[in-house]
Enzyme design. Structure first.
Site, PDB file in Angstrom:
ATOM      1  N   GLU A 143     -65.323  52.799  94.658  1.00 51.92           N
ATOM      2  CA  GLU A 143     -65.026  51.373  94.820  1.00 51.92           C
ATOM      3  C   GLU A 143     -63.653  50.998  94.275  1.00 51.92           C
ATOM      4  OE1 GLU A 143     -68.252  49.437  92.845  1.00 51.92           O
ATOM      5  OE2 GLU A 143     -67.254  49.422  90.912  1.00 51.92           O
ATOM      6  N   HIS A 146     -60.755  52.865  94.865  1.00 53.10           N
ATOM      7  CA  HIS A 146     -59.672  53.245  95.779  1.00 53.10           C
ATOM      8  C   HIS A 146     -60.108  53.273  97.240  1.00 53.10           C
ATOM      9  CE1 HIS A 146     -58.786  55.129  91.820  1.00 53.10           C
ATOM     10  NE2 HIS A 146     -57.580  54.664  92.066  1.00 53.10           N
ATOM     11  N   GLN A 205     -69.612  56.950  90.647  1.00 55.85           N
ATOM     12  CA  GLN A 205     -70.612  58.026  90.574  1.00 55.85           C
ATOM     13  C   GLN A 205     -71.674  57.750  89.513  1.00 55.85           C
ATOM     14  OE1 GLN A 205     -68.929  61.980  90.425  1.00 55.85           O
ATOM     15  NE2 GLN A 205     -70.782  62.826  89.516  1.00 55.85           N
ATOM     16  N   CYS A 253     -59.770  60.425  95.146  1.00 55.97           N
ATOM     17  CA  CYS A 253     -58.768  59.647  94.419  1.00 55.97           C
ATOM     18  C   CYS A 253     -58.178  60.465  93.270  1.00 55.97           C
ATOM     19  CB  CYS A 253     -59.333  58.316  93.929  1.00 55.97           C
ATOM     20  SG  CYS A 253     -60.772  58.442  92.874  1.00 55.97           S
TER      21      CYS A 253
HETATM   22 ZN   LIG Z   1     -61.352  56.242  92.882  1.00 60.17          ZN
END
Ligand SMILES: [Zn+2]
Length: 194
Positions: free
Chosen positions: A80, A82, A120, A150
């Site tokens: 959420e 990137h 995560q 990311c």
């Molecule tokens: Zn990220």
């Protein structure tokens, strides 16, 4: 197609392309806004899925009270921060308390939470809490191992490292031996099944 409405996301993607210095009208990009919109809808379709309904209709009474483990469930999600993918494997265990859930439902539950904008850590907890809430087992454990684009693509330190998160509830939290059993079973990679 006549009945296919243009997605509200598409014009914004067109603006993003222009802001990047691209020409949104060039041939290769003409349909990109629509494709990206469609991809984003697909990758976030978990928002439209009712996770309680998913598990509620799939519970069976059993005598079995040993740990049930569903290993190496594919996880594909979007971070959420990137909006870049993270992907890996989830391992879910629970110790039944009179009820088990259809085995195929656990991967679907993982998918329903993964196909949203996520971090995560929260994904891990949400899966565990959903199993706890609906299956009411004696314990639940969820471990997710994932790589994050990311980190990988932006050259952030430890770019090839795998992030491991876990959430243990009930007996899997309180009983060291039970937790160790779960962790050693998911560490065993090759079980002869492929
Ligand atoms: Zn990220």
């Amino acid at each position: 197609m006549a009945d296919e409405k243009a997605d509200a996301i598409a014009p914004h993607i067109r603006s993003v392309l222009a802001a990047l210095g691209e020409d949104p009208n060039r041939e290769g990009l003409q349909r990109t806004p629509d494709r990206v919109a469609k991809a984003l809808r697909f990758l976030t379709q978990g928002y439209g899925q009712d996770t309680c309904e998913l598990l509620n209709g799939a519970l069976f009474s059993v005598e079995y009270d040993e740990m049930v483990i569903i290993k190496e469930i594919d996880v594909f999600s979007l971070c959420e921060h990137h909006l870049l993918p993270f992907f890996g494997k989830a391992h879910v265990a629970y110790i039944p308390n009179g009820k088990v859930v259809g085995l195929s439902k656990i991967p679907r539950l993982v998918d329903a939470f993964a196909r949203r904008l996520q971090v995560q850590e929260r994904l891990t907890v949400e899966i565990a809490e959903a199993v706890q809430k609906w299956v009411k087992p004696r314990g639940v454990g969820v471990v997710i191992e994932a790589m994050h684009f990311c980190m990988i693509m932006r050259g952030v330190e430890k770019q090839n490292s795998v992030a491991v998160t876990s959430c243990m509830l009930g007996d899997l939290r309180e009983q060291l031996q039970t937790r160790e059993e779960f962790l050693s079973l998911i560490r065993k990679k090759h079980n002869g099944l492929g």
